[in-house]
Design an enzyme around this catalytic site. Structure first.
Site, PDB file in Angstrom:
ATOM      1  N   HIS A 116       0.814  -1.219   0.000  1.00  0.00           N
ATOM      2  CA  HIS A 116       0.000   0.000   0.000  1.00  0.00           C
ATOM      3  C   HIS A 116       0.850   1.273   0.000  1.00  0.00           C
ATOM      4  O   HIS A 116       0.352   2.356  -0.273  1.00  0.00           O
ATOM      5  CB  HIS A 116      -0.987   0.001   1.177  1.00  0.00           C
ATOM      6  CG  HIS A 116      -0.386   0.245   2.525  1.00  0.00           C
ATOM      7  ND1 HIS A 116      -0.098  -0.771   3.401  1.00  0.00           N
ATOM      8  CD2 HIS A 116      -0.049   1.383   3.160  1.00  0.00           C
ATOM      9  CE1 HIS A 116       0.389  -0.258   4.516  1.00  0.00           C
ATOM     10  NE2 HIS A 116       0.436   1.053   4.389  1.00  0.00           N
ATOM     11  N   ASP A 146       0.244  -7.765   1.678  1.00  0.00           N
ATOM     12  CA  ASP A 146       0.601  -6.340   1.637  1.00  0.00           C
ATOM     13  C   ASP A 146       2.115  -6.140   1.616  1.00  0.00           C
ATOM     14  O   ASP A 146       2.647  -5.257   2.286  1.00  0.00           O
ATOM     15  CB  ASP A 146      -0.020  -5.589   2.817  1.00  0.00           C
ATOM     16  CG  ASP A 146      -0.045  -4.073   2.589  1.00  0.00           C
ATOM     17  OD1 ASP A 146       0.158  -3.644   1.440  1.00  0.00           O
ATOM     18  OD2 ASP A 146      -0.249  -3.324   3.564  1.00  0.00           O
ATOM     19  N   GLY A 218       3.655   7.020   7.791  1.00  0.00           N
ATOM     20  CA  GLY A 218       5.008   7.059   7.257  1.00  0.00           C
ATOM     21  C   GLY A 218       5.855   5.897   7.719  1.00  0.00           C
ATOM     22  O   GLY A 218       6.917   5.635   7.169  1.00  0.00           O
ATOM     23  N   ASN A 219       5.405   5.172   8.770  1.00  0.00           N
ATOM     24  CA  ASN A 219       6.143   4.004   9.250  1.00  0.00           C
ATOM     25  C   ASN A 219       5.826   2.744   8.457  1.00  0.00           C
ATOM     26  O   ASN A 219       6.549   1.751   8.552  1.00  0.00           O
ATOM     27  CB  ASN A 219       5.837   3.728  10.723  1.00  0.00           C
ATOM     28  CG  ASN A 219       6.710   4.522  11.666  1.00  0.00           C
ATOM     29  OD1 ASN A 219       6.234   5.437  12.324  1.00  0.00           O
ATOM     30  ND2 ASN A 219       7.981   4.198  11.718  1.00  0.00           N
ATOM     31  N   SER A 220       4.732   2.736   7.719  1.00  0.00           N
ATOM     32  CA  SER A 220       4.351   1.529   6.979  1.00  0.00           C
ATOM     33  C   SER A 220       5.470   1.084   6.039  1.00  0.00           C
ATOM     34  O   SER A 220       6.064   1.891   5.339  1.00  0.00           O
ATOM     35  CB  SER A 220       3.089   1.783   6.154  1.00  0.00           C
ATOM     36  OG  SER A 220       1.957   1.779   6.960  1.00  0.00           O
ATOM     37  N   GLY A 276      -6.593 -27.966  -2.495  1.00  0.00           N
ATOM     38  CA  GLY A 276      -7.812 -28.388  -3.175  1.00  0.00           C
ATOM     39  C   GLY A 276      -8.862 -28.933  -2.232  1.00  0.00           C
ATOM     40  O   GLY A 276      -9.452 -29.992  -2.498  1.00  0.00           O
ATOM     41  N   VAL A 277      -9.097 -28.211  -1.123  1.00  0.00           N
ATOM     42  CA  VAL A 277     -10.116 -28.634  -0.161  1.00  0.00           C
ATOM     43  C   VAL A 277     -10.926 -27.432   0.297  1.00  0.00           C
ATOM     44  O   VAL A 277     -10.457 -26.297   0.259  1.00  0.00           O
ATOM     45  CB  VAL A 277      -9.493 -29.316   1.079  1.00  0.00           C
ATOM     46  CG1 VAL A 277      -8.789 -30.594   0.707  1.00  0.00           C
ATOM     47  CG2 VAL A 277      -8.560 -28.359   1.823  1.00  0.00           C
ATOM     48  N   ILE A 279     -12.700 -26.319   3.844  1.00  0.00           N
ATOM     49  CA  ILE A 279     -12.528 -26.733   5.232  1.00  0.00           C
ATOM     50  C   ILE A 279     -13.453 -25.968   6.155  1.00  0.00           C
ATOM     51  O   ILE A 279     -13.993 -24.924   5.791  1.00  0.00           O
ATOM     52  CB  ILE A 279     -11.073 -26.534   5.702  1.00  0.00           C
ATOM     53  CG1 ILE A 279     -10.669 -25.063   5.552  1.00  0.00           C
ATOM     54  CG2 ILE A 279     -10.135 -27.453   4.968  1.00  0.00           C
ATOM     55  CD1 ILE A 279      -9.308 -24.747   6.129  1.00  0.00           C
TER      56      ILE A 279
END
Length: 486
Positions: A116, A146, A218-220, A276-277, A279
């Site tokens: 992001h 992300d 700004g820390n992301s 392929g299940v 659940i």
């Protein structure tokens, strides 16, 4: 800076994460915590970068623009400022954003950040700690975790940091965040791990570390370090009613980030494993009937035809207890275990079937769509109708054309349809009129008589107080329910 919210969680378009700085004013705090993290910070700060992006935002259409006659003395200047240049019109405007990132390969110039932070960017610039700037190329991104990976071309090898184990970090351990809050590059904050395995409903692989290390816009994309100077998380989100830090922040665990970064670096895309299940979770009543702990394992509700699970011999009703020698702590943990498994790798899968544990070898496939590696089963809705057989607080009927039409059931569904449920009975609330019992105690059902026969058999044995039923609804979704025999 604008931000976007997902439920109660705020995701900043630049960088984000929690709050809560270390107080060193008391002797008690100095005794419990590190007296100084300066030596660690000095070794790491050069590897943390600021990331600035720019993109064109389309302006409102139809606004009149200034114009002058051709040939006038000022015509060329109006051309320069108002004509369409480089694909942009005068009504477009450029906006910038700031975030954080960190270098993981100084020689090759590989940088990790949040997706992001750079989402929608036309230009990405990396600002190094020494003030120099480098243009960055986007190698790839993963929207589900992300995470994005950038590449720069340094003139000399850059300072880099290493990943550590997020599994080894404990609640209460000290951590340090370095980033670019509000454009103030090189900011260091200290806190602890407040919790692990947080699910904030941002994606299918949520497993966040929670920290009180002060983090803001700004820390992301910036790193969360342990006291050995290893990256154990990527700061990503905060809870904040105001947009500022209140001490609750979240980081993507390093154990989730590392395989994503490796695959993007190698393939420029993420290649996840696929089982392929469909659940569902192990509820209290299912756990009691199978004599296993609550919330351990995942029940297979349905198999994808031709999928890896079907090819390996797994069956609906199996409870997956371990995958690739790791315990399946609950339904949500299985998709994460499968997703990070290399494609075409054969792994042992331990299941509980008819009270016996079996180990099957499954060759993991590749997840090709946006569904989970092991997708949760849906719950269906139904209608109401008369029934032919009363059993276990339910009325069951054979499937007829009339009932198929009433409950909108496909012609290929076979079993005993539930036409009514006694609200005073102990039947679990998940069973509704219109559901079709397709298996009882792991045996196929074609009519209510099959269900009656299975109930009688279990009662004669006298060692179980419940029966496991597999249900299918009008949407084709399968799920398992444990129903009391009395």
């Amino acid at each position: 800076m604008p931000c976007r919210k997902v439920g109660a969680f705020t995701f900043f378009a630049l960088t984000l994460i929690a709050s809560g700085a270390l107080c060193s004013g008391s002797a008690g705090a100095q005794q419990r915590g590190p007296q100084s993290v300066a030596p660690v910070a000095e070794q790491l700060i050069e590897a943390v970068v600021n990331i600035s992006t720019s993109q064109a935002i389309k302006g409102p259409q139809g606004l009149p623009l200034p114009s002058v006659p051709k040939g006038s003395p000022y015509h060329e200047y109006f051309d320069e400022f108002f004509d369409n240049r480089n694909g942009r019109s005068a009504q477009d405007r450029m906006v910038s954003s700031l975030g954080s990132g960190f270098i993981v390969d100084g020689k090759e110039g590989i940088i990790v950040t949040n997706n992001h932070v750079i989402d929608g960017a036309e230009e990405i610039q990396v600002n190094l700690h020494d003030g120099s700037k480098l243009k960055a190329e986007l190698l790839g991104r993963d929207t589900k975790t992300d995470i994005a990976v950038l590449k720069v071309k340094p003139k000399a090898p850059l300072k880099a940091v290493k990943f550590g184990s997020s599994a080894a970090i404990r609640v209460g351990d000290w951590v340090m965040a370095i980033g670019n809050p509000f454009g103030l590059g090189g900011s260091v904050t200290l806190g602890i791990i407040s919790a692990k395995a947080r699910n904030i409903n941002s994606g299918p692989y949520d497993d966040y570390l929670q920290t009180d290390a002060s983090i803001n816009k700004g820390n992301s994309g910036g790193p969360l370090f342990n006291m050995d100077g290893e990256v154990i998380g990527v700061n990503t989100a905060i809870i904040s009613p105001t947009g500022g830090s209140i001490g609750i922040g979240f980081a993507v665990p390093a154990d989730t980030v590392v395989p994503v970064v490796q695959q993007i670096t190698q393939f420029r895309e993420v290649r996840r494993g696929w089982l392929g299940v469909k659940i569902q979770s192990v509820s209290e009543d299912i756990a009691a009937s199978l004599k296993i702990p609550d919330n351990v394992g995942a029940v297979i509700a349905a198999l994808t035809p031709g999928g890896p699970a079907e090819a390996a011999g797994l069956m609906p009703g199996d409870v997956i207890l371990r995958f690739d020698n790791e315990q399946v702590a609950g339904m949500r943990s299985l998709p994460k275990l499968v997703a990070r498994t290399p494609i075409d790798r054969t792994v042992p899968v331990e299941v509980l079937r008819n009270g016996e544990r079996k180990i099957l070898q499954v060759t993991v496939g590749r997840l090709a769509d946006e569904s989970d590696a092991a997708a949760p089963a849906a719950n269906g809705e139904g209608g109401a109708a008369t029934a032919e057989t009363e059993l276990l607080g339910m009325k069951l009927a054979e499937l007829t054309d009339e009932l198929r039409k009433k409950f909108e059931l496909d012609a290929d569904i076979t079993g005993a349809v539930v036409t009514a449920v006694d609200p005073k009975s102990s039947v679990p609330g998940g069973i509704r009129p219109g559901d079709v019992i397709v298996q009882a105690a792991n045996e196929p059902v074609r009519s209510p008589k099959d269900v009656v026969r299975r109930v009688q058999t279990i009662k004669k044995k006298g060692n179980r107080s419940t029966i496991m039923l597999e249900l299918e609804d009008a949407n084709g979704a399968h799920r398992f329910v444990s129903v009391p025999l009395e």
